[in-house]
Each structure stands twice: as structure tokens, then as C-alpha cells.
Design an enzyme around this catalytic site. Sequence first.
Site, PDB file in Angstrom:
ATOM      1  N   GLN A  38      39.878  47.291  36.835  1.00 42.12           N
ATOM      2  CA  GLN A  38      40.735  46.491  37.699  1.00 42.12           C
ATOM      3  C   GLN A  38      42.190  46.795  37.413  1.00 42.12           C
ATOM      4  O   GLN A  38      42.554  47.006  36.262  1.00 42.12           O
ATOM      5  CB  GLN A  38      40.509  45.005  37.427  1.00 42.12           C
ATOM      6  CG  GLN A  38      39.135  44.511  37.825  1.00 42.12           C
ATOM      7  CD  GLN A  38      38.999  43.029  37.571  1.00 42.12           C
ATOM      8  OE1 GLN A  38      39.268  42.575  36.475  1.00 42.12           O
ATOM      9  NE2 GLN A  38      38.578  42.282  38.578  1.00 42.12           N
TER      10      GLN A  38
ATOM     11  N   ARG B 151      29.986  44.390  35.175  1.00 44.69           N
ATOM     12  CA  ARG B 151      29.285  43.280  35.832  1.00 44.69           C
ATOM     13  C   ARG B 151      27.905  43.740  36.254  1.00 44.69           C
ATOM     14  O   ARG B 151      27.731  44.846  36.768  1.00 44.69           O
ATOM     15  CB  ARG B 151      30.070  42.808  37.066  1.00 44.69           C
ATOM     16  CG  ARG B 151      31.456  42.323  36.673  1.00 44.69           C
ATOM     17  CD  ARG B 151      32.220  41.784  37.848  1.00 44.69           C
ATOM     18  NE  ARG B 151      33.588  41.459  37.429  1.00 44.69           N
ATOM     19  CZ  ARG B 151      34.540  41.084  38.252  1.00 44.69           C
ATOM     20  NH1 ARG B 151      34.287  40.981  39.545  1.00 44.69           N
ATOM     21  NH2 ARG B 151      35.739  40.802  37.800  1.00 44.69           N
TER      22      ARG B 151
ATOM     23  N   CYS C 264      40.959  38.244  32.105  1.00 45.80           N
ATOM     24  CA  CYS C 264      41.855  37.107  31.896  1.00 45.80           C
ATOM     25  C   CYS C 264      41.739  36.448  30.513  1.00 45.80           C
ATOM     26  O   CYS C 264      42.778  36.135  29.912  1.00 45.80           O
ATOM     27  CB  CYS C 264      41.710  36.067  32.991  1.00 45.80           C
ATOM     28  SG  CYS C 264      40.446  36.353  34.193  1.00 45.80           S
TER      29      CYS C 264
ATOM     30  N   HIS D 282      48.449  39.345  34.833  1.00 43.86           N
ATOM     31  CA  HIS D 282      48.547  37.892  34.828  1.00 43.86           C
ATOM     32  C   HIS D 282      49.985  37.497  34.600  1.00 43.86           C
ATOM     33  O   HIS D 282      50.674  38.102  33.777  1.00 43.86           O
ATOM     34  CB  HIS D 282      47.625  37.311  33.752  1.00 43.86           C
ATOM     35  CG  HIS D 282      46.188  37.566  34.037  1.00 43.86           C
ATOM     36  ND1 HIS D 282      45.495  38.605  33.481  1.00 43.86           N
ATOM     37  CD2 HIS D 282      45.326  36.941  34.881  1.00 43.86           C
ATOM     38  CE1 HIS D 282      44.252  38.609  33.948  1.00 43.86           C
ATOM     39  NE2 HIS D 282      44.120  37.618  34.797  1.00 43.86           N
TER      40      HIS D 282
ATOM     41  N   ASP E  72      44.735  44.964  36.925  1.00 44.04           N
ATOM     42  CA  ASP E  72      44.869  43.536  36.685  1.00 44.04           C
ATOM     43  C   ASP E  72      46.254  43.193  36.139  1.00 44.04           C
ATOM     44  O   ASP E  72      46.895  44.014  35.481  1.00 44.04           O
ATOM     45  CB  ASP E  72      43.821  43.131  35.636  1.00 44.04           C
ATOM     46  CG  ASP E  72      43.302  41.726  35.879  1.00 44.04           C
ATOM     47  OD1 ASP E  72      43.865  41.029  36.726  1.00 44.04           O
ATOM     48  OD2 ASP E  72      42.331  41.343  35.204  1.00 44.04           O
TER      49      ASP E  72
ATOM     50  N   HIS F 100      46.729  35.190  38.762  1.00 47.71           N
ATOM     51  CA  HIS F 100      45.938  36.428  38.672  1.00 47.71           C
ATOM     52  C   HIS F 100      46.300  37.261  39.881  1.00 47.71           C
ATOM     53  O   HIS F 100      46.373  36.732  40.980  1.00 47.71           O
ATOM     54  CB  HIS F 100      44.430  36.171  38.788  1.00 47.71           C
ATOM     55  CG  HIS F 100      43.892  35.140  37.867  1.00 47.71           C
ATOM     56  ND1 HIS F 100      43.181  35.476  36.742  1.00 47.71           N
ATOM     57  CD2 HIS F 100      43.932  33.794  37.904  1.00 47.71           C
ATOM     58  CE1 HIS F 100      42.800  34.356  36.141  1.00 47.71           C
ATOM     59  NE2 HIS F 100      43.233  33.327  36.816  1.00 47.71           N
TER      60      HIS F 100
ATOM     61  N   LYS G 257      45.399  30.810  47.105  1.00 47.17           N
ATOM     62  CA  LYS G 257      45.656  32.242  46.928  1.00 47.17           C
ATOM     63  C   LYS G 257      46.072  32.906  48.226  1.00 47.17           C
ATOM     64  O   LYS G 257      45.943  32.323  49.302  1.00 47.17           O
ATOM     65  CB  LYS G 257      44.396  32.930  46.393  1.00 47.17           C
ATOM     66  CG  LYS G 257      43.183  32.770  47.303  1.00 47.17           C
ATOM     67  CD  LYS G 257      41.956  33.484  46.730  1.00 47.17           C
ATOM     68  CE  LYS G 257      40.762  33.314  47.655  1.00 47.17           C
ATOM     69  NZ  LYS G 257      39.616  34.124  47.275  1.00 47.17           N
TER      70      LYS G 257
END
Length: 624
Positions: free
Chosen positions: A364, A346, A317, A368, A366, A494, A448
Site C-alpha cells: 500500500q 490478506r 496503521c 497517516h 500508505d 488514513h 471519508k
Amino acid sequence: MRFASRRERRDLRRPRWGRGGLASRGHTDMSDVQAAPQVVEPYPLSNLRHSVAHLMASAVGKLFPGAKFGFGPDIEHGFYYDFDLSEPLTDKDLRRIEKEMRKIAKRSPEIVREEVTREEARKRLTEWGQDYKLEALELIPEGEAISFYGHGSGAEAWADLCEGPHVAGFQSLDFHFKLLSIAGAYWRGSEENPMMQRIYGTAFWSKEQLDEHLEWLEEVKLRDHRRLGAELDLFSTHADAGAGFVFWHPNLGVVRREIEAMWWDEHTRGGYKPVYTPHVSRESLFAVSGHLENYGEMMYAPMDLDEHPYRVKPMNCPGHVLIYKDRGRSYRELPLRWAELGTVYRNERSGVVHGMLRVRGFTQDDAHIFCTIDQLADEIAGVCRMVDKFLTTFGFEYTAYLATRPADKTIGEDEVWERATEALRQAAESIDLPLVLDEGGGAFYGPKIDYKIKDALGREWQNSTVQCDFNLPERFDLHYTDTDGMQKRPIMVHRAILGSLERFVGGLIEHFGGKFPFWCAPTQVALIPIREEHADYCRTLEEKLAGELFRVDAMLEPGHMNKKIKHAQKEQVPFMLIAGERERDEGTVAVRRRGTREQEVVKFDDFLARIRELRATKAIGLDG
RNA sequence: GCUGCUGUAGCUCAGUGGUAGAGCACUUCCUUGGUAAGGAAGAGGUCGCGGGUUCAAGUCCCGCCAGCAGCUCCA
């Protein structure tokens, strides 16, 4: 995407103590205590399992004098009981304990309930040296009944601080159980506490049901993605590279590329634009984003570049935010939808890494979305539609949960929270998506929608998520110029559909048991000549198939046809085409479909038409 | 990270102090076979890594690495 953890499946968050039984060893003769309240048959399976957990605890108490008892509840697929013992248990002990359980059961006609005062309970537990139980006793709220459940007599007498209910007794009941495994478990689930030894077991009313369950466990083992990963040459991990880092082999590389291709197609269709962001950034970026503070433990140690600390990204992000901030934005541009297959790292604790499902570096899927509050509902609906597209393509059933504002420690105006939550609701309604309410389950930065999916073995996973974020726009001071010329704060959404490629594909391996749908199967067609002299014909077929970008394995090397069939079968190749004289002369192929032994002779062109269709429709099965 | 267990050939595993084994897979040769194991021969192992004990260690001890069952945590 992830398995719903065992913890969730066992539903331990439910207040447990009463139900779960705080057990303790008793030496009093139970014959003079009052009879259990009437429990009408048939008992719920959970009662049986809870009672069998008691039975197990009493057997452990008998075999291991001095054992201290923790919790022992029934759980989704059985039960467990935690013990503090002086020596570690082994699998052999499980068999011993089982044997002892059967003996005790035969001599225990009834389970009796005895209600006592708090003082009396304390006295007994102290006398029995049950430290954990004493602690558990204190967890029982004032005013609630305190009861012991006991069975057995004489030296075998055993009682458990427990709310019940239980079956009335073991002797006359027809039930079947098996102890399954031993593991460590922290007392009361906190790593601050001492670790106890947990025994898992299961129990059913019939032998058939027990066997069925054991077969299911076998099936789970057979489909284990780590096992299939080795067997089908899909992926590996290496001590030399470190734990939690996945190496995708060519076979799985194919699967991933197919999924990624679909992913980009869908995102292009959905109005997303691709972005790419660096894997390493200055630490200060993550300080602004708040990751350093809230997520620092998960991040890799800083590395030094030109005397500034840099970090490997744990999330994508902040990078996307920098792109947004690169220039002023107008309301005319919104919504902005930016997608990235972003690889993040991570620092997972060493004990948790697991095949492809829990790793330290993963990609990911991902994206946005930067939008206004008015656009939120439409944007969410678009994401939910895409989630549906992917999940149904892979044959998952799913449930969506609306996670609302947590009770404390949230950021953002009340009104924004309300409007955003309402937007999530509206979005779901507009596409007829039922939402299960997860009250207070939202993130501190916004509400969410989370998805849980059910795989072919009935196991629940969590993967897709759509999250509203009021925090990052704030932290990075994002704005756009609105129609009235005023600077306004956008909302950031997200969302991940698959979660991570590693976890999703690892899950797919298990979901399909290695039998990938035709469109993404590593090898789609195996060509097997009956004799070497038929290789030329196979070669012409190979050219036609490869010319249309089908993945073909032409097994033309000398050797036995049967061996090749066996090999292709083991590799889970969807179609084997076997060709000899007849086929060559007639322009046909003998098609052998994965999972069957029958063959079907068809014109090669017909076969081609069929697999074109299978590929185009992304069919899960091989029919049609 | 914690508790317990495990690490021998590509895979599954045997080998409890005295010169490393089996089946399958692999390679070569023979077999030309119509739908899941034809025959023969051969190759393949720093016994996870590093220390220690011992005349001698795959085997016993310690440390590390990796894995497994969980706990805690998570995409």
C-alpha cells in the site's frame, strides 16, 4: 485501486425486482390478454435489453423444459438472466439459445402486459412450479401493482412476473443482440442461497453499435494486464508460490521504481517523513487495534514465537500508531505526516484472486496524518492536491465522493463527526474539488473522501481514499499535550493515493495498453545499427544515454535490422534510434517513435534534449 | 469459498485408449540487409501434481494445485 466491480457497474444495488423482471414460464395463450401500454419510440436501450432478456428466458424455457427462472434485468452493457437448470450450460447452448430467440422473435408481434391480483399471481407461479418467482412475489410491497409481461403464443407462450416497461413487440423491431457468457450466480446475491446459472448478453438498436461494443470487449481483452504481463515480460504468478502472490519481473520493477521515486518526491515535498514498520507483530497488537475482531478472517493464521502468537500484518496503521505512542506528543509537533510503502498480507478467498488486481500480498502507498480537528481541513486539502497530481500525471479523469456517517454502528461524538465532515467539505472547496455526496457511505470510524477514476477504456476504478479515523486514537489511547497543558485526542487520517502498487500498476498496464509513458517505460530507447559496422557509433550513443541514466537497449548483436525493429516494436519501446553511415557521418539518428512507421532524422543532441524534456515533465505521450 | 469450464514446448493451439505434433519464439550456420517475419539446420515436453481403472492413459475415474468466466468479498 480497483475496478468498480461488475456488480457496481451493473448497479444492482438499486432495488431491482420490478425493473429486473421476475420471469416465469407461462403456458397460457397470451392472445386474449390486454395490450401493453403505449411505449413511445424510440425506446430507451434499457427497455430493449430487458425485453431481450425476456426473449432469452423464453427460449431457455422452451429448450430446457423444467427451467426455473430467477432475475433477469438489463445492466450497464447489456442484460442477464438467472436460471435454475438440471444440467450445466455450455457455450454451444448459447448459440442454440440465440437461434431459438430469433425464431421466437419473428413470431412475437407484441409483448403484452397483464395486471393480476396477488392471489392470481401466486396461483400461476405455483402452477408453473416457479419457486424463485414465488419468493420474488413476496418481495413486492403490498399495494403495488403486480403484472406479468408475456409474448409468444401457443406452445411458445411465455410470461414473466415483471413491472416493465418493455418494447411493444419483437417482430417489427430492428435490433441486434448477442449472448456473451455463462457464469454462476447466487439466487438473490447471497452465498447462503443456491447457485443459479446466469447468461450474460447484450443488445443494441444497430448492428454497428453491437459491433462497436464487441470490438470494445476485444480491446479490453487485448489490454488485459495478465496477457500484457506475459507478452512484455512484466510479472508472473506461480503455482509453486501460491495463488495471489505477484512476482515483479525486471521490466515492471523499473516501472515501479519510477513511480515510487515520484511518490517519495511528492511526499517529501508534502512534508511527509518516511517510516518503516515490521511485517510481523504480536497478535495482541491487532487485538488492541480491533483488526483481530473485525478483520480476523482476512488475517493469516498465527505463528508461534517464544510461545506467543504472532501475526503477519494486514494493515500498516497499528505500526504507525506505535511510533506515535513511543513518547509524549505536543501540539507543536502536529500535524505529523508519516508515509510508508507498506507491504501487507490478506487472506483473500481463493476464487477472487486476479492477476495483479486482486492479490494476497501487496504494497500500500500508505500514510497517516496525526492532527488536531482544527488542522483537519488543511491536511485533507493537501492530500487531495496530491491525489490530483498523481491522477493527472497518469491521465486519469476522476470523481470524488464525500462519504458521510452511516446510519448505525458508528463510534465517535456527533460533534466530532460534524466537524470532520465539514472539514472534508471545506478542504474540497478550498481546492475547487467538486464532491458527490455518498450519504451514509462512510466507515464506522469516520467520514471519508473516495475517488473513482476513469481509464482509457472508460472503465471506472476506485483507488484513492482519504479517511478520518476517530477509532484507532481511542483504542490506543493516543493523545498530545495542547496549549493549555491538557491531554487531547488527535484525529488520525488514513490515506492512500494509489491504493496498492499491485493494483495500481496492473491497472496502468491496461490503461496504457503496455505503452508506458517515456519517463517510466522499462526500456526507453532502442539502438539499432543498420549494419554491424555501425555498432561503434551506436555504442557511443549508448554511453551518452546511459550516462544520463536513460534506459537503453543497444541491439548490437549480429542479425537483421528488421528483426530488431520488430522486436523493439513488440516490446513497446518508445523510441528506436536507427543509425547507419549517413547518421554516423552527420551525428544524427533516424528516430522511429512508438506507434508510427515514419522516421525522422534529427541531430542526436536534439533528440537528447527532447527526451530530457519528456522525462522531466513526465509527459504521457511522446510528442513535444 | 461457491457454480461452470480449462491445464500438452517460452507463446498460440492440434492431438477422444495403442511409441508426443504444428506455427511463432529460441540456438547455430549462411545471408551485410535503410525501417514489422531472408534461407537452412537444430534444440526444446515428468502432457499441472498424486492416486485409480486398463494388457495399455495426454486421452477414462477420483483427489489436490493452478488458471479462466462470474457470484460473494475487497487495496
